[in-house]
Design a protein around this motif. Structure first.
Motif, PDB file in Angstrom:
ATOM      1  N   ASN A  66      64.890   9.366  73.375  1.00 25.27           N
ATOM      2  CA  ASN A  66      65.735  10.557  73.509  1.00 25.27           C
ATOM      3  C   ASN A  66      66.265  10.725  74.927  1.00 25.27           C
ATOM      4  N   LYS A 103      69.146   8.336  75.498  1.00 28.98           N
ATOM      5  CA  LYS A 103      70.298   8.724  74.682  1.00 28.98           C
ATOM      6  C   LYS A 103      70.946   9.994  75.236  1.00 28.98           C
ATOM      7  N   GLU A 104      70.142  11.009  75.533  1.00 28.61           N
ATOM      8  CA  GLU A 104      70.677  12.297  75.963  1.00 28.61           C
ATOM      9  C   GLU A 104      71.174  12.278  77.409  1.00 28.61           C
ATOM     10  N   GLN A 122      73.099   4.451  72.840  1.00 26.84           N
ATOM     11  CA  GLN A 122      73.081   4.604  71.388  1.00 26.84           C
ATOM     12  C   GLN A 122      71.947   3.751  70.820  1.00 26.84           C
ATOM     13  N   GLU A 123      71.278   4.279  69.817  1.00 24.39           N
ATOM     14  CA  GLU A 123      70.206   3.530  69.145  1.00 24.39           C
ATOM     15  C   GLU A 123      70.831   2.418  68.313  1.00 24.39           C
ATOM     16  N   LEU A 163      68.352   0.093  72.639  1.00 24.58           N
ATOM     17  CA  LEU A 163      69.355   1.097  72.922  1.00 24.58           C
ATOM     18  C   LEU A 163      70.499   0.391  73.630  1.00 24.58           C
TER      19      LEU A 163
END
Length: 152
Positions: free
Chosen positions: A27, A30-31, A36-37, A54
């Motif tokens: 997270n 990503k955040e 992106q996963e 990722l």
């Protein structure tokens, strides 16, 4: 097989980060950084371990969590300490405007570890700054290498 040219087209694919907090680290990247996963998987011979790729701009970070974790180093207290630890020291991402990037990172709650500064590198100049991820891993952000001293 022509071994003299076998490594000519080598390119970076990914760097792996071993963590105790798999979901939290997924997270965070990503955040905070916009990764992106791509895929999450397990390996039959590694019980309890989870792995994930990722991806951002054709580069992958592999996050490895779970299983029998053995921490080996503590997060660095300052940049000098970070440079004195043997092994992979940090990952670097090139950005167009480091000051804008740090403003955005700070707004997302990522504190500055080393503020952006311009450094002389022999006949070149480079503006760089550093943050720590949620596990204390050092991440460098850098503008392009320049021949002429920049104005800032």
């Amino acid at each position: 097989m022509n071994t003299s040219n076998s490594l000519r087209n080598i390119k970076a694919d990914h760097i792996a980060i071993r963590v105790t907090n798999f979901e939290e680290t997924l997270n965070w990247y990503k955040e905070k950084l916009g990764f992106q996963e791509e895929v999450i998987w397990t390996v039959e011979g590694l019980p309890g371990m989870k792995l994930a790729y990722l991806t951002l701009n054709n580069f992958r970070i592999e996050i490895i969590g779970g299983g029998d974790f053995q921490p080996t180093v503590k997060p660095p207290q300052d940049f000098g300490e970070a440079l004195n630890i043997q092994g992979y020291g940090h990952i670097c991402f090139e950005v167009e405007d480091i000051d804008a990037a740090f403003l955005e990172l700070n707004k997302k709650g990522v504190p500055t570890f080393v503020p952006p500064q311009t450094y002389p590198l022999s006949n070149y100049w480079r503006r760089v700054g550093f943050v720590l991820d949620n596990n204390g891993n050092v991440i460098e952000f850098a503008e392009k290498l320049l021949r002429d001293k920049p104005s800032k």
